[in-house]
Scaffold this motif. Structure first.
Motif, PDB file in Angstrom:
ATOM      1  N   ALA A 187      99.639 -80.055 -34.562  1.00  0.00           N
ATOM      2  CA  ALA A 187     101.042 -80.108 -34.150  1.00  0.00           C
ATOM      3  C   ALA A 187     101.450 -81.559 -33.898  1.00  0.00           C
ATOM      4  CB  ALA A 187     101.236 -79.283 -32.878  1.00  0.00           C
ATOM      5  N   ALA A 218     104.428 -72.786 -41.583  1.00  0.00           N
ATOM      6  CA  ALA A 218     103.851 -71.955 -40.525  1.00  0.00           C
ATOM      7  C   ALA A 218     104.039 -72.605 -39.156  1.00  0.00           C
ATOM      8  CB  ALA A 218     102.367 -71.726 -40.804  1.00  0.00           C
ATOM      9  N   SER A 219     103.893 -73.920 -39.101  1.00  0.00           N
ATOM     10  CA  SER A 219     104.047 -74.638 -37.832  1.00  0.00           C
ATOM     11  C   SER A 219     105.471 -74.532 -37.306  1.00  0.00           C
ATOM     12  CB  SER A 219     103.655 -76.104 -38.009  1.00  0.00           C
ATOM     13  OG  SER A 219     103.846 -76.836 -36.817  1.00  0.00           O
ATOM     14  N   THR A 222     105.849 -71.136 -35.848  1.00  0.00           N
ATOM     15  CA  THR A 222     105.065 -71.036 -34.605  1.00  0.00           C
ATOM     16  C   THR A 222     105.797 -71.706 -33.454  1.00  0.00           C
ATOM     17  OG1 THR A 222     102.969 -70.965 -35.802  1.00  0.00           O
ATOM     18  CG2 THR A 222     102.884 -71.653 -33.500  1.00  0.00           C
ATOM     19  N   ARG A 223     106.358 -72.892 -33.701  1.00  0.00           N
ATOM     20  CA  ARG A 223     107.094 -73.593 -32.652  1.00  0.00           C
ATOM     21  C   ARG A 223     108.345 -72.809 -32.255  1.00  0.00           C
ATOM     22  NH1 ARG A 223     106.788 -76.186 -28.083  1.00  0.00           N
ATOM     23  NH2 ARG A 223     108.606 -77.513 -27.699  1.00  0.00           N
ATOM     24  N   GLU A 225     108.610 -69.614 -32.247  1.00  0.00           N
ATOM     25  CA  GLU A 225     108.100 -68.532 -31.411  1.00  0.00           C
ATOM     26  C   GLU A 225     107.816 -69.032 -29.998  1.00  0.00           C
ATOM     27  OE1 GLU A 225     106.964 -64.758 -30.455  1.00  0.00           O
ATOM     28  OE2 GLU A 225     107.417 -65.266 -32.549  1.00  0.00           O
ATOM     29  N   GLN A 226     107.202 -70.194 -29.897  1.00  0.00           N
ATOM     30  CA  GLN A 226     106.879 -70.761 -28.579  1.00  0.00           C
ATOM     31  C   GLN A 226     108.128 -71.011 -27.748  1.00  0.00           C
ATOM     32  OE1 GLN A 226     104.718 -74.250 -29.769  1.00  0.00           O
ATOM     33  NE2 GLN A 226     102.752 -73.175 -29.997  1.00  0.00           N
ATOM     34  N   ARG A 230     112.607 -67.772 -32.338  1.00  0.00           N
ATOM     35  CA  ARG A 230     112.164 -67.367 -33.668  1.00  0.00           C
ATOM     36  C   ARG A 230     113.193 -66.497 -34.380  1.00  0.00           C
ATOM     37  NH1 ARG A 230     107.284 -66.526 -36.690  1.00  0.00           N
ATOM     38  NH2 ARG A 230     107.402 -64.668 -38.002  1.00  0.00           N
ATOM     39  N   PRO A 253     104.253 -68.528 -45.980  1.00  0.00           N
ATOM     40  CA  PRO A 253     104.545 -68.181 -44.580  1.00  0.00           C
ATOM     41  C   PRO A 253     105.997 -67.761 -44.358  1.00  0.00           C
ATOM     42  CG  PRO A 253     103.297 -70.222 -44.703  1.00  0.00           C
ATOM     43  CD  PRO A 253     103.728 -69.893 -46.097  1.00  0.00           C
TER      44      PRO A 253
END
Length: 388
Positions: A187, A218-219, A222-223, A225-226, A230, A253
């Motif tokens: 990251a 994908a990153s 993912t970020r 989502e964090q 999302r 992805p």
């Protein structure tokens, strides 16, 4: 480039194919090259690296894999990318074990995926055993499995992306596989630019996002989502924000998340930019208004091929009028699309005055007393004109 973490300044009056459009760039490696190509065609760029690359000299996993191969020689070595193979050799030289690594590679069956990789192999003083014309790893795998891999020790040079299907197929065939993790991704240290890009995607403030690797795609998800955004980001990517990927592997992805993508026929940066030059203008709305050709782009308007930057509030009003060209749109309706306007309809009048000033052409937008505003669509036009 020290100014690419934020949106560029006002677009210059040029009618380049990407003028008036904002493109997000998620690349870390070769980002400057991609940004330059986009800006040369008029785009505003929002640079938000979704990943960072672990420096080879500091990569303990790469060092361990290299020492393992020197200690216990491989039967076959698969080189997958030119830059990754060159980096591996350079890193080994830096550690003082370059000649030992080259000796092991020289004695092994050396398979190179495509012409660029073949060039890197030969630049290292080696000769490949075989290389497919297709640049396809699937063809490399098919050849290996057809020849039989049982009992063979195979070194697979990665380039930032794991190849689980490839590795699993070899292991299922009885091979011992040593993965060589060249250029591992992590990251980014500064997540601010990526967060700003996510926010821009969620509200439709960018027209496209470019992806040059599957880990970057994908990153980004993912970020999102964090941060709990999302669904808003996916809604943007499934809607008006174009996802442009350099190739089908990069797109996986996003496609797994239900996002449609576009990819060029040749998986290179140049064709990726050319694809954006086709796709984004093709999505722009084109209308004949008051004797002028008006093309509504992401954050600007082409009036008779002259670029006119428009503030976000003005673009919101113009898009609302363009949805029903020639029809009167009430102030109350326009107020609802105005960002942060509250309940005061005077905000519409203020934003409309600024919009007219930005367009710099009189009579494109008519005021209908006590009713609202409308685009002065040319007589005989049905108002459905668009470029795509």
């Amino acid at each position: 480039m020290d100014d690419t973490h934020t949106l560029d300044g006002p677009a210059k009056p040029t009618a380049g194919p990407l003028a008036g459009f904002t493109v997000g760039v998620t690349a870390a490696r070769r980002a400057d090259e991609l940004i330059a190509l986009l800006r040369r065609r008029g785009a505003t760029v929002l640079h938000a690296p979704a990943l960072r690359i672990v420096p080879l000299a500091d990569d303990s996993e790469l060092l361990a894999a290299t020492k393992d191969l020197i200690h216990c020689a491989p039967d076959t070595v698969v080189a997958t990318t030119a830059i990754g193979f060159r980096g591996w050799i350079e890193a080994a030289d830096g550690w003082g074990i370059g000649e030992e690594l080259l000796a092991r590679l020289r004695a092994a069956e050396l398979l190179a995926r495509g012409p660029k990789v073949k060039g890197a192999v030969r630049a290292a003083g080696l000769v490949e055993t075989w290389s497919p014309d297709s640049e396809s790893l699937a063809e490399v795998l098919d050849r290996m499995l057809a020849a039989g891999v049982a009992g063979r020790r195979i070194a697979l040079q990665l380039h930032g992306e794991p190849l689980p299907g490839f590795v699993e197929a070899l292991r299922a065939g009885g091979a011992e596989v040593v993965v060589v993790p060249v250029y591992r991704w992590m990251a980014p240290e500064d997540l601010g630019p990526l967060d700003r890009l996510l926010d821009a995607v969620a509200v439709g403030a960018v027209d496209a996002v470019s992806f040059t690797s599957a880990p970057a795609a994908a990153s980004l998800l993912t970020r999102a989502e964090q941060r709990g955004v999302r669904e808003a980001v996916l809604e943007g990517l499934r809607g008006d924000v174009l996802s442009a990927c350099v190739g089908p592997v990069t797109a996986l992805p996003l496609q797994a998340a239900g996002v449609d993508t576009v990819q060029p026929e040749r998986f290179r940066l140049g064709p990726l930019v050319q694809l954006l030059c086709q796709e984004l203008p093709g999505r722009a709305r084109v209308l004949p208004v008051a004797g002028h050709r008006v093309e509504i782009r992401g954050h600007a308007v082409l009036v008779d091929e002259e670029l006119r930057p428009v503030p976000p509030a003005g673009m919101a009003l113009l898009r609302a009028l363009a949805r029903r060209p020639g029809w009167v749109v009430a102030r109350s309706e326009l107020l609802r699309v105005l960002p942060g306007a509250g309940r005061d309809e005077h905000a519409v009048e203020t934003a409309m005055a600024r919009l007219r000033g930005a367009l710099a052409v009189p009579n494109l937008i008519q005021t209908v007393v006590k009713r609202g505003y409308r685009l002065a669509l040319d007589a005989g036009e049905c108002g459905n004109g668009s470029a795509g």
